[in-house]
Design an enzyme around this catalytic site. Structure first.
Site, short mmCIF file in Angstrom:
data_model
loop_
_atom_site.label_atom_id
_atom_site.label_comp_id
_atom_site.label_asym_id
_atom_site.label_seq_id
_atom_site.Cartn_x
_atom_site.Cartn_y
_atom_site.Cartn_z
N GLU A 45 -29.42 -25.08 29.13
CA GLU A 45 -29.41 -26.05 28.04
C GLU A 45 -30.17 -27.27 28.38
O GLU A 45 -30.73 -27.44 29.48
CB GLU A 45 -28.06 -26.50 27.62
CG GLU A 45 -27.33 -25.70 26.31
CD GLU A 45 -27.75 -26.06 25.08
OE1 GLU A 45 -28.61 -26.96 24.98
OE2 GLU A 45 -27.24 -25.77 24.07
N ARG A 137 -14.82 -31.62 25.55
CA ARG A 137 -15.69 -32.21 26.26
C ARG A 137 -17.02 -32.61 25.56
O ARG A 137 -17.36 -32.22 24.44
CB ARG A 137 -16.15 -30.96 27.33
CG ARG A 137 -16.80 -29.73 26.70
CD ARG A 137 -17.46 -28.90 27.66
NE ARG A 137 -18.34 -27.92 27.48
CZ ARG A 137 -19.38 -27.73 26.93
NH1 ARG A 137 -20.15 -28.73 26.86
NH2 ARG A 137 -19.92 -26.76 26.69
N ASN A 139 -21.06 -32.78 24.88
CA ASN A 139 -22.16 -31.58 24.67
C ASN A 139 -23.38 -32.06 24.81
O ASN A 139 -23.75 -33.11 25.51
CB ASN A 139 -21.80 -30.57 23.42
CG ASN A 139 -22.68 -29.35 23.42
OD1 ASN A 139 -22.48 -28.78 24.59
ND2 ASN A 139 -22.89 -28.97 22.44
N ASN A 188 -24.61 -30.72 18.51
CA ASN A 188 -25.75 -30.38 19.20
C ASN A 188 -27.02 -30.98 18.99
O ASN A 188 -26.93 -32.39 19.22
CB ASN A 188 -25.90 -28.70 19.03
CG ASN A 188 -25.43 -27.90 19.84
OD1 ASN A 188 -25.69 -27.97 21.07
ND2 ASN A 188 -24.64 -26.95 19.42
N ASP A 239 -28.88 -24.96 17.17
CA ASP A 239 -28.47 -25.48 18.35
C ASP A 239 -29.25 -26.72 18.86
O ASP A 239 -29.40 -27.55 17.89
CB ASP A 239 -28.41 -24.30 19.31
CG ASP A 239 -27.60 -24.52 20.50
OD1 ASP A 239 -27.40 -25.64 21.15
OD2 ASP A 239 -27.22 -23.67 21.30
#
Length: 346
Positions: A45, A137, A139, A188, A239
């Site tokens: 990522e 959490r 991202n 995202n 994403d």
């Protein structure tokens, strides 16, 4: 994608009329080349180019690994941040006025914003981080043109399914942290237009890309509207994203096996870069880099599978890093990218 979207029957289709205003047309597609084979990566990522070092920064989120790749030599530095946190979810370069050496970068850990030093391997947790609750959490995150670090969170319920209880935060150069959006599902991709007047944002949970009016002076956003629709089970979920010199959006499509180039003004799909079948379908982030930001990089994942399971399914490249050189991008009408923004500390 920061969490496996629990959908079944996902597959890649070469026809995307639903993403193009209901009009059937031939979308130009090319296949990305392998840049770095790394099946050990579970959730690649956060790809972003660091102009200070001419390196690509990227991550393996659940293993708290931070990477720095030299595409010219293939050397991929690996930095293990698991002593500091269970996750590292985004990375951004620092502004050259704050650190010309390229040694320091901004990151988000599970708990919030921090700085990491590649040379000393020290990590500094920044002040002002919000409270992160159980099964929540941080991202994905990126920096706006004024040097503010934006990053969002996502949460899961007791069944470990994503629920829209996350938030989008903005860390200001003064050190203060503001919550900008609540009710976020899976925060995202985020990027800004060249003129700094529009911000694009992907909440994967909504299956769309939204645009906001952006106030450069205050960092405030307003006038939320949808600019790209039609993502979902058959063609993947939005994403990570980046923007090119023509103002077109590149959106990684998790479970779609590709990244698409879109016109945000019309929502039309213009072109695609697919990863090989051996990479699976979990394309997670996309970034421009290289000379003049002419090359395109894509990260992939094998979330929900071990490396052995992915290999047994013919996906031994899942988790690897892919790229498309400038000349091949030009063949589908694409142009180089905009330079990424850098984090300012004061």
């Amino acid at each position: 994608l920061a969490v496996l979207v629990r959908r079944r029957g996902c597959h890649y289709s070469p026809s995307f009329s639903s993403l193009a205003g209901g009009m059937d047309f031939e979308v130009q597609t090319i296949e990305a080349e392998i840049c770095l084979k790394r099946p050990a990566t579970e959730l690649g990522e956060g790809s972003i180019w660091d102009v200070r070092t001419a390196r690509l920064l990227w991550l393996d989120i659940p293993h708290a690994k931070l990477f720095r790749l030299d595409p010219t030599t293939g050397e991929n530095e690996e930095h293990d941040l698991s002593a500091y946190s269970t996750h590292v979810s985004s990375v951004v370069p620092l502004d050259a006025n704050d650190d010309p050496s390229g040694d320091r970068v901004g990151v988000t850990l599970r708990e919030g914003f921090a700085l990491y030093n590649f040379r000393t391997k020290d990590l500094e947790v920044l002040g002002g981080n919000p409270q992160v609750v159980e099964r929540e959490r941080f991202n994905d995150g990126k920096v706006d043109p004024q040097g503010r670090y934006w990053a969002g969170t996502f949460t899961k319920n007791e069944a470990l399914e994503p629920v829209p209880n996350g938030s989008l935060y903005r860390r200001n150069p003064s050190g203060s942290v503001d919550m900008v959006l609540s009710g976020v599902g899976i925060s995202n991709g985020i990027t800004w237009t060249k003129d700094g007047r529009t911000m694009y944002y992907n909440d994967t949970f909504t299956a769309q890309v939204d645009a906001f009016d952006f106030d450069a002076g205050t960092g405030d956003i307003s006038n939320r509207r949808t600019c790209i629709k039609g993502f979902g089970e058959t063609n993947g979920w939005p994403d990570g994203c980046c923007i090119d010199a023509d103002g077109m959006l590149w959106v990684a499509r998790f479970n779609g096996g590709c990244a698409g180039r879109y016109d945000p003004a019309s929502g039309k799909l213009l072109a695609e870069v697919r990863v090989p079948e051996a990479a699976g379908k979990q394309v997670t982030s996309v970034a421009f880099g290289g000379d003049g930001f002419g090359d395109l990089f894509l990260t992939t994942a094998r979330e929900g599978k071990t490396a052995a399971e992915a290999a047994a399914e013919g996906q031994d490249l899942a988790g690897s890093l892919f790229c498309v050189p400038r000349a091949r991008l030009a063949g589908i009408g694409a142009v180089p990218g905009q330079p990424p923004n850098a984090l300012r500390l004061n």
